[in-house]
Motif scaffolding. Sequence first.
Motif, PDB file in Angstrom:
ATOM      1  N   ILE A  12     -18.612 -19.944  21.300  1.00 25.75           N
ATOM      2  CA  ILE A  12     -17.429 -20.614  21.846  1.00 25.75           C
ATOM      3  C   ILE A  12     -17.797 -22.077  22.080  1.00 25.75           C
ATOM      4  CG2 ILE A  12     -16.419 -18.573  22.934  1.00 25.75           C
ATOM      5  CD1 ILE A  12     -17.690 -19.511  25.559  1.00 25.75           C
ATOM      6  N   ASN A  13     -16.790 -22.925  22.113  1.00 28.75           N
ATOM      7  CA  ASN A  13     -17.046 -24.342  22.345  1.00 28.75           C
ATOM      8  C   ASN A  13     -17.418 -24.539  23.822  1.00 28.75           C
ATOM      9  OD1 ASN A  13     -16.667 -27.109  23.049  1.00 28.75           O
ATOM     10  ND2 ASN A  13     -15.423 -27.393  21.217  1.00 28.75           N
ATOM     11  N   PRO A  14     -18.672 -24.913  24.097  1.00 23.20           N
ATOM     12  CA  PRO A  14     -19.089 -25.049  25.497  1.00 23.20           C
ATOM     13  C   PRO A  14     -18.371 -26.184  26.229  1.00 23.20           C
ATOM     14  CG  PRO A  14     -20.813 -25.827  24.026  1.00 23.20           C
ATOM     15  CD  PRO A  14     -19.756 -25.205  23.176  1.00 23.20           C
ATOM     16  N   TYR A  15     -17.967 -27.196  25.499  1.00 23.94           N
ATOM     17  CA  TYR A  15     -17.253 -28.310  26.130  1.00 23.94           C
ATOM     18  C   TYR A  15     -15.865 -27.854  26.594  1.00 23.94           C
ATOM     19  CZ  TYR A  15     -20.999 -31.112  24.181  1.00 23.94           C
ATOM     20  OH  TYR A  15     -22.232 -31.620  23.881  1.00 23.94           O
ATOM     21  N   GLU A  16     -15.174 -27.103  25.738  1.00 29.61           N
ATOM     22  CA  GLU A  16     -13.862 -26.570  26.114  1.00 29.61           C
ATOM     23  C   GLU A  16     -13.995 -25.579  27.268  1.00 29.61           C
ATOM     24  OE1 GLU A  16     -11.993 -24.931  22.649  1.00 29.61           O
ATOM     25  OE2 GLU A  16     -11.735 -26.880  21.709  1.00 29.61           O
ATOM     26  N   THR A  17     -15.029 -24.758  27.223  1.00 30.82           N
ATOM     27  CA  THR A  17     -15.251 -23.759  28.269  1.00 30.82           C
ATOM     28  C   THR A  17     -15.391 -24.422  29.634  1.00 30.82           C
ATOM     29  OG1 THR A  17     -16.310 -22.263  26.704  1.00 30.82           O
ATOM     30  CG2 THR A  17     -16.765 -21.885  29.029  1.00 30.82           C
ATOM     31  N   LEU A  18     -16.103 -25.551  29.664  1.00 26.86           N
ATOM     32  CA  LEU A  18     -16.312 -26.263  30.931  1.00 26.86           C
ATOM     33  C   LEU A  18     -15.214 -27.282  31.219  1.00 26.86           C
ATOM     34  CD1 LEU A  18     -20.177 -26.813  30.790  1.00 26.86           C
ATOM     35  CD2 LEU A  18     -18.903 -25.112  32.108  1.00 26.86           C
ATOM     36  N   GLY A  19     -14.331 -27.496  30.249  1.00 26.56           N
ATOM     37  CA  GLY A  19     -13.234 -28.437  30.446  1.00 26.56           C
ATOM     38  C   GLY A  19     -13.677 -29.886  30.458  1.00 26.56           C
ATOM     39  N   VAL A  20     -14.692 -30.200  29.635  1.00 28.54           N
ATOM     40  CA  VAL A  20     -15.201 -31.573  29.570  1.00 28.54           C
ATOM     41  C   VAL A  20     -15.161 -32.086  28.140  1.00 28.54           C
ATOM     42  CG1 VAL A  20     -16.696 -31.319  31.591  1.00 28.54           C
ATOM     43  CG2 VAL A  20     -17.613 -30.821  29.328  1.00 28.54           C
ATOM     44  N   ASP A  21     -15.229 -33.399  28.006  1.00 31.94           N
ATOM     45  CA  ASP A  21     -15.258 -34.058  26.706  1.00 31.94           C
ATOM     46  C   ASP A  21     -16.679 -34.052  26.156  1.00 31.94           C
ATOM     47  OD1 ASP A  21     -13.657 -35.840  24.810  1.00 31.94           O
ATOM     48  OD2 ASP A  21     -15.396 -37.109  25.256  1.00 31.94           O
ATOM     49  N   ILE A  22     -16.825 -34.148  24.875  1.00 32.76           N
ATOM     50  CA  ILE A  22     -18.143 -34.134  24.235  1.00 32.76           C
ATOM     51  C   ILE A  22     -19.013 -35.322  24.660  1.00 32.76           C
ATOM     52  CG2 ILE A  22     -17.369 -35.328  22.149  1.00 32.76           C
ATOM     53  CD1 ILE A  22     -19.350 -33.518  20.586  1.00 32.76           C
ATOM     54  N   ASN A  23     -18.406 -36.406  25.100  1.00 33.71           N
ATOM     55  CA  ASN A  23     -19.159 -37.621  25.435  1.00 33.71           C
ATOM     56  C   ASN A  23     -19.527 -37.745  26.917  1.00 33.71           C
ATOM     57  OD1 ASN A  23     -19.067 -38.651  22.737  1.00 33.71           O
ATOM     58  ND2 ASN A  23     -16.927 -39.136  23.091  1.00 33.71           N
ATOM     59  N   VAL A  24     -19.312 -36.698  27.709  1.00 33.99           N
ATOM     60  CA  VAL A  24     -19.611 -36.796  29.137  1.00 33.99           C
ATOM     61  C   VAL A  24     -21.115 -36.725  29.393  1.00 33.99           C
ATOM     62  CG1 VAL A  24     -17.401 -35.809  29.832  1.00 33.99           C
ATOM     63  CG2 VAL A  24     -19.385 -34.333  29.616  1.00 33.99           C
ATOM     64  N   SER A  25     -21.495 -37.202  30.556  1.00 33.97           N
ATOM     65  CA  SER A  25     -22.906 -37.183  30.948  1.00 33.97           C
ATOM     66  C   SER A  25     -23.320 -35.784  31.399  1.00 33.97           C
ATOM     67  CB  SER A  25     -23.129 -38.169  32.096  1.00 33.97           C
ATOM     68  OG  SER A  25     -22.479 -37.699  33.266  1.00 33.97           O
ATOM     69  N   ASP A  26     -24.619 -35.574  31.472  1.00 35.10           N
ATOM     70  CA  ASP A  26     -25.140 -34.293  31.968  1.00 35.10           C
ATOM     71  C   ASP A  26     -24.705 -34.058  33.414  1.00 35.10           C
ATOM     72  OD1 ASP A  26     -26.312 -33.940  29.516  1.00 35.10           O
ATOM     73  OD2 ASP A  26     -28.379 -34.154  30.218  1.00 35.10           O
ATOM     74  N   ALA A  27     -24.611 -35.127  34.193  1.00 35.39           N
ATOM     75  CA  ALA A  27     -24.169 -35.003  35.585  1.00 35.39           C
ATOM     76  C   ALA A  27     -22.724 -34.492  35.652  1.00 35.39           C
ATOM     77  CB  ALA A  27     -24.286 -36.339  36.307  1.00 35.39           C
ATOM     78  N   GLU A  28     -21.885 -34.977  34.744  1.00 40.61           N
ATOM     79  CA  GLU A  28     -20.496 -34.518  34.716  1.00 40.61           C
ATOM     80  C   GLU A  28     -20.399 -33.063  34.241  1.00 40.61           C
ATOM     81  OE1 GLU A  28     -17.611 -38.091  33.684  1.00 40.61           O
ATOM     82  OE2 GLU A  28     -19.446 -38.179  32.476  1.00 40.61           O
ATOM     83  N   ILE A  29     -21.277 -32.668  33.339  1.00 38.17           N
ATOM     84  CA  ILE A  29     -21.329 -31.268  32.899  1.00 38.17           C
ATOM     85  C   ILE A  29     -21.725 -30.388  34.077  1.00 38.17           C
ATOM     86  CG2 ILE A  29     -22.585 -29.618  31.448  1.00 38.17           C
ATOM     87  CD1 ILE A  29     -22.708 -31.877  29.306  1.00 38.17           C
ATOM     88  N   SER A  30     -22.732 -30.807  34.829  1.00 36.38           N
ATOM     89  CA  SER A  30     -23.174 -30.054  36.008  1.00 36.38           C
ATOM     90  C   SER A  30     -22.058 -29.934  37.036  1.00 36.38           C
ATOM     91  CB  SER A  30     -24.390 -30.711  36.654  1.00 36.38           C
ATOM     92  OG  SER A  30     -25.516 -30.569  35.841  1.00 36.38           O
ATOM     93  N   LYS A  31     -21.343 -31.008  37.252  1.00 32.28           N
ATOM     94  CA  LYS A  31     -20.247 -31.006  38.220  1.00 32.28           C
ATOM     95  C   LYS A  31     -19.148 -30.025  37.787  1.00 32.28           C
ATOM     96  CE  LYS A  31     -16.971 -34.125  40.466  1.00 32.28           C
ATOM     97  NZ  LYS A  31     -16.495 -35.510  40.559  1.00 32.28           N
ATOM     98  N   ALA A  32     -18.793 -30.057  36.509  1.00 36.08           N
ATOM     99  CA  ALA A  32     -17.766 -29.148  35.998  1.00 36.08           C
ATOM    100  C   ALA A  32     -18.230 -27.698  36.101  1.00 36.08           C
ATOM    101  CB  ALA A  32     -17.433 -29.492  34.549  1.00 36.08           C
ATOM    102  N   TYR A  33     -19.507 -27.467  35.786  1.00 40.40           N
ATOM    103  CA  TYR A  33     -20.063 -26.115  35.892  1.00 40.40           C
ATOM    104  C   TYR A  33     -19.982 -25.606  37.339  1.00 40.40           C
ATOM    105  CZ  TYR A  33     -23.454 -22.478  36.660  1.00 40.40           C
ATOM    106  OH  TYR A  33     -24.056 -21.320  37.083  1.00 40.40           O
TER     107      TYR A  33
END
Length: 98
Positions: A12-33
């Motif tokens: 599955i698309n991990p970016y869609e799963t977390l609701g983030v854009d492909i260009n976001v930072s790791d910090a933003e990925i962590s926040k969404a997670y």
Amino acid sequence: MSNQNNKDEPSINPYETLGVDINVSDAEISKAYKKLALKLHPDKLQQKANLSETERERLAHQFHDVKEARSFLLDPEHKEARQKYDKKLKSDLLRKEV
């Protein structure tokens, strides 16, 4: 998160799963997670008595997908696979724009 075509590519698309854009930072990925994990965590769902068993199972599966997406995007052992996936995803997005 295995895929029949490529074992290094998520199913599955991990970016869609977390609701983030492909260009976001790791910090933003962590926040969404963290936001999604708190919302979907099985312990939180136990407190909601009005959920059906089917709904609990769906949310548990969604929680699992969120954990897998975070792992693929942030864990060091997936770094190379993520770079390949990102390159392919960006290429696919460019083709769709044309």
